[in-house]
Design a protein around this motif. Structure first.
Motif, PDB file in Angstrom:
ATOM      1  N   TRP A 179       0.846  -1.191   0.000  1.00 34.72           N
ATOM      2  CA  TRP A 179       0.000   0.000   0.000  1.00 34.72           C
ATOM      3  C   TRP A 179       0.882   1.243   0.000  1.00 34.72           C
ATOM      4  O   TRP A 179       2.092   1.173   0.284  1.00 34.72           O
ATOM      5  CB  TRP A 179      -0.924   0.025   1.226  1.00 34.72           C
TER       6      TRP A 179
ATOM      7  N   LEU B 107      -0.840   5.348 -12.173  1.00 33.43           N
ATOM      8  CA  LEU B 107      -2.167   5.019 -11.641  1.00 33.43           C
ATOM      9  C   LEU B 107      -2.756   3.782 -12.320  1.00 33.43           C
ATOM     10  O   LEU B 107      -3.509   3.023 -11.713  1.00 33.43           O
ATOM     11  CB  LEU B 107      -3.114   6.201 -11.835  1.00 33.43           C
TER      12      LEU B 107
ATOM     13  N   HIS C  90      -0.942   1.331 -13.651  1.00 38.78           N
ATOM     14  CA  HIS C  90       0.077   0.282 -13.681  1.00 38.78           C
ATOM     15  C   HIS C  90      -0.518  -1.067 -13.264  1.00 38.78           C
ATOM     16  O   HIS C  90      -1.473  -1.127 -12.476  1.00 38.78           O
ATOM     17  CB  HIS C  90       1.216   0.674 -12.732  1.00 38.78           C
TER      18      HIS C  90
ATOM     19  N   CYS D 116       0.461  -3.148 -11.227  1.00 36.07           N
ATOM     20  CA  CYS D 116       0.559  -3.420  -9.787  1.00 36.07           C
ATOM     21  C   CYS D 116      -0.596  -2.818  -8.990  1.00 36.07           C
ATOM     22  O   CYS D 116      -0.825  -3.216  -7.841  1.00 36.07           O
ATOM     23  CB  CYS D 116       1.877  -2.863  -9.225  1.00 36.07           C
ATOM     24  N   VAL D 117      -1.312  -1.860  -9.564  1.00 36.70           N
ATOM     25  CA  VAL D 117      -2.351  -1.140  -8.814  1.00 36.70           C
ATOM     26  C   VAL D 117      -3.645  -1.941  -8.823  1.00 36.70           C
ATOM     27  O   VAL D 117      -4.212  -2.232  -9.875  1.00 36.70           O
ATOM     28  CB  VAL D 117      -2.582   0.261  -9.400  1.00 36.70           C
ATOM     29  N   ASP D 118      -4.119  -2.302  -7.636  1.00 37.69           N
ATOM     30  CA  ASP D 118      -5.395  -3.006  -7.490  1.00 37.69           C
ATOM     31  C   ASP D 118      -6.552  -2.046  -7.232  1.00 37.69           C
ATOM     32  O   ASP D 118      -7.676  -2.278  -7.672  1.00 37.69           O
ATOM     33  CB  ASP D 118      -5.325  -4.002  -6.323  1.00 37.69           C
TER      34      ASP D 118
ATOM     35  N   VAL E 130      -7.475   2.331  -6.197  1.00 36.54           N
ATOM     36  CA  VAL E 130      -7.087   3.705  -5.896  1.00 36.54           C
ATOM     37  C   VAL E 130      -8.148   4.313  -4.990  1.00 36.54           C
ATOM     38  O   VAL E 130      -9.350   4.233  -5.282  1.00 36.54           O
ATOM     39  CB  VAL E 130      -6.969   4.543  -7.190  1.00 36.54           C
TER      40      VAL E 130
ATOM     41  N   LEU F  86      -3.131   3.952  -2.337  1.00 35.79           N
ATOM     42  CA  LEU F  86      -3.088   2.863  -3.310  1.00 35.79           C
ATOM     43  C   LEU F  86      -3.042   1.523  -2.592  1.00 35.79           C
ATOM     44  O   LEU F  86      -2.351   1.380  -1.577  1.00 35.79           O
ATOM     45  CB  LEU F  86      -1.844   2.966  -4.198  1.00 35.79           C
ATOM     46  N   GLU F  87      -3.773   0.544  -3.122  1.00 35.76           N
ATOM     47  CA  GLU F  87      -3.592  -0.861  -2.778  1.00 35.76           C
ATOM     48  C   GLU F  87      -2.901  -1.507  -3.973  1.00 35.76           C
ATOM     49  O   GLU F  87      -3.353  -1.353  -5.121  1.00 35.76           O
ATOM     50  CB  GLU F  87      -4.931  -1.547  -2.519  1.00 35.76           C
ATOM     51  N   VAL F  88      -1.821  -2.223  -3.722  1.00 40.51           N
ATOM     52  CA  VAL F  88      -1.018  -2.758  -4.821  1.00 40.51           C
ATOM     53  C   VAL F  88      -0.666  -4.218  -4.553  1.00 40.51           C
ATOM     54  O   VAL F  88      -0.682  -4.686  -3.406  1.00 40.51           O
ATOM     55  CB  VAL F  88       0.275  -1.934  -5.010  1.00 40.51           C
TER      56      VAL F  88
ATOM     57  N   CYS G 232       6.508   5.466  -7.183  1.00 44.78           N
ATOM     58  CA  CYS G 232       5.342   6.269  -6.807  1.00 44.78           C
ATOM     59  C   CYS G 232       5.678   7.258  -5.701  1.00 44.78           C
ATOM     60  O   CYS G 232       5.262   8.430  -5.741  1.00 44.78           O
ATOM     61  CB  CYS G 232       4.208   5.359  -6.358  1.00 44.78           C
TER      62      CYS G 232
END
Length: 396
Positions: free
Chosen positions: A312, A335, A337, A339-341, A343, A367-369, A384
């Motif tokens: 995160w 945003l 990407h 990896c981003v789960d 926003v 962000l949750e990633v 980021c």
């Protein structure tokens, strides 16, 4: 069962109904008006309001009595660590007392206990030495409150003399302590403690530091592969502090030469995206399992783990201080990407936070990633964090 919930953190962080059957049990929530307002509509419960201007613990004690018939007190917030023992004693209920709570709330007491157990801590001083005396170390020195969260009030000074001068100038020096600065990565371990043993432990490494977050910089975290030596270290700290139940959020350094140095611990779940990342990685919802263990009920069935490493990132909503301006935002390429789960942005009209907070509903961006490879995820979070770091204002 009649349950009193000291409601001091957002409902979305605790999700009490995941562990408490509100039809089977008689549940009362007590809290300040703003906090009670976030309870889900339709949740069967009783609510007791403590006026916003009233000190929370005193407000709870004034509105509850042994004859109310409560069987358990539930508190998941750092702000309830000392409130819960007082309320339990007031209601005549068993449970850990104030002394145990202070070992995971007071930064001096926790380091004293761990030092006695032979666990490496930064050298520290609970009070300044007598006039003319010196601290037993050289180099950068940290001045920090003995209690508190989010690294508020933490200052890194160039050396002991400067730190002592700052401490002596404070109106409440007894509320602070001094410790040597430790160079290294800061890691955090999050686990559920059952019968004194940590379970479902996940160790993560910070991207940035909590102290820099308090100064206006982004903070993130990435889960690391399982490591028996780190897990053993967590178990040793938990045992030395006599923690028998609940969740723990332990922070420690790993120095360039591989030494582990204790930083601090809390007997409650971690903030920011810790709970969600832990749930997705392990399938275990920490607060629900903690509540179930306290109530003696069956915990919810674990969910299928994701098979990925999670992390995160949060961008502070408070001012970075004079001479700096916030970064304009995250570029679309980051945003979007892989990896981003998820926003998070605050709802329109949400006022900016008045204090340091990690809550994703109150900060400008969170962000949750995730990614199968933690190294890839960590590199992405560093990118980021750099993009979102506050910029120094140009001098005219």
């Amino acid at each position: 069962m009649k349950i009193l919930v000291l409601h001091q953190l957002p409902y979305s962080k605790a999700e009490y109904a995941t562990a408490i059957d509100h039809v089977r049990h008689d549940v009362t929530y007590i809290g300040h008006p703003g906090r009670l307002a976030d309870l889900p509509t339709g949740l069967r419960r009783t609510s007791i309001e403590v006026p916003a201007a009233e000190e929370f613990t005193e407000g709870v004690l004034a509105r509850t009595h042994r004859t109310d018939g409560y069987h358990q007190v539930v508190s998941l917030s750092e702000f309830g660590v000392l409130a819960a023992p007082r309320v339990r004693a007031h209601l005549g209920l068993p449970g850990p007392g104030i002394d145990q709570a202070l070992r995971t709330h007071d930064k001096v007491r926790m380091k004293e206990a761990l030092t006695r157990a032979g666990i490496r801590c930064p050298r520290f001083a609970a009070a300044p030495p007598p006039a003319g005396g010196r601290l037993p170390w050289r180099g950068p020195t940290v001045l920090k409150p003995r209690r508190g969260t989010c690294s508020q009030g933490v200052t890194v000074c160039a050396g002991p003399a400067q730190a002592l001068a700052r401490l002596r100038a404070l109106p409440d020096p007894d509320a602070y302590q001094l410790e040597e600065y430790v160079d290294g990565h800061i890691l955090h371990a999050d686990a559920l403690v059952v019968a004194g043993r940590p379970r479902h432990c996940v160790v993560s490494r910070y991207v940035g530091t909590p102290a820099r977050y308090a100064a206006g910089h982004p903070l993130g975290s990435v889960q690391l592969p399982s490591d028996q030596a780190r897990d053993a270290y967590v178990a040793r700290v938990v045992d030395a502090l006599g923690i028998t139940a609940g969740t723990v959020h332990l922070e420690f350094f790993e120095t360039p030469d591989g030494e582990r140095v204790f930083l601090e611990i809390a007997n409650r779940m971690g903030g920011a995206g810790v709970v969600t990342a832990h749930l997705r990685h392990t399938g275990v919802h920490l607060p629900s399992h903690e509540i179930a263990a306290l109530l003696g009920t069956a915990p919810p069935a674990p969910r299928p783990p994701s098979g990925r490493h999670h992390g995160w990132l949060v961008v502070p909503g408070h001012s970075p201080g004079p001479g700096f301006r916030p970064a304009p935002g995250l570029p679309p390429a980051l945003l979007e990407h892989r990896c981003v789960d998820r926003v998070h942005r605050p709802a329109p009209g949400t006022p900016p936070p008045t204090a340091v907070t990690y809550h994703e509903g109150q900060v400008p961006l969170a962000l949750e990633v995730s990614h199968p490879d933690p190294a890839v995820l960590e590199d992405f979070l560093h990118t980021c964090a750099e993009a979102l770091a506050p910029r120094q204002e140009a001098v005219a």
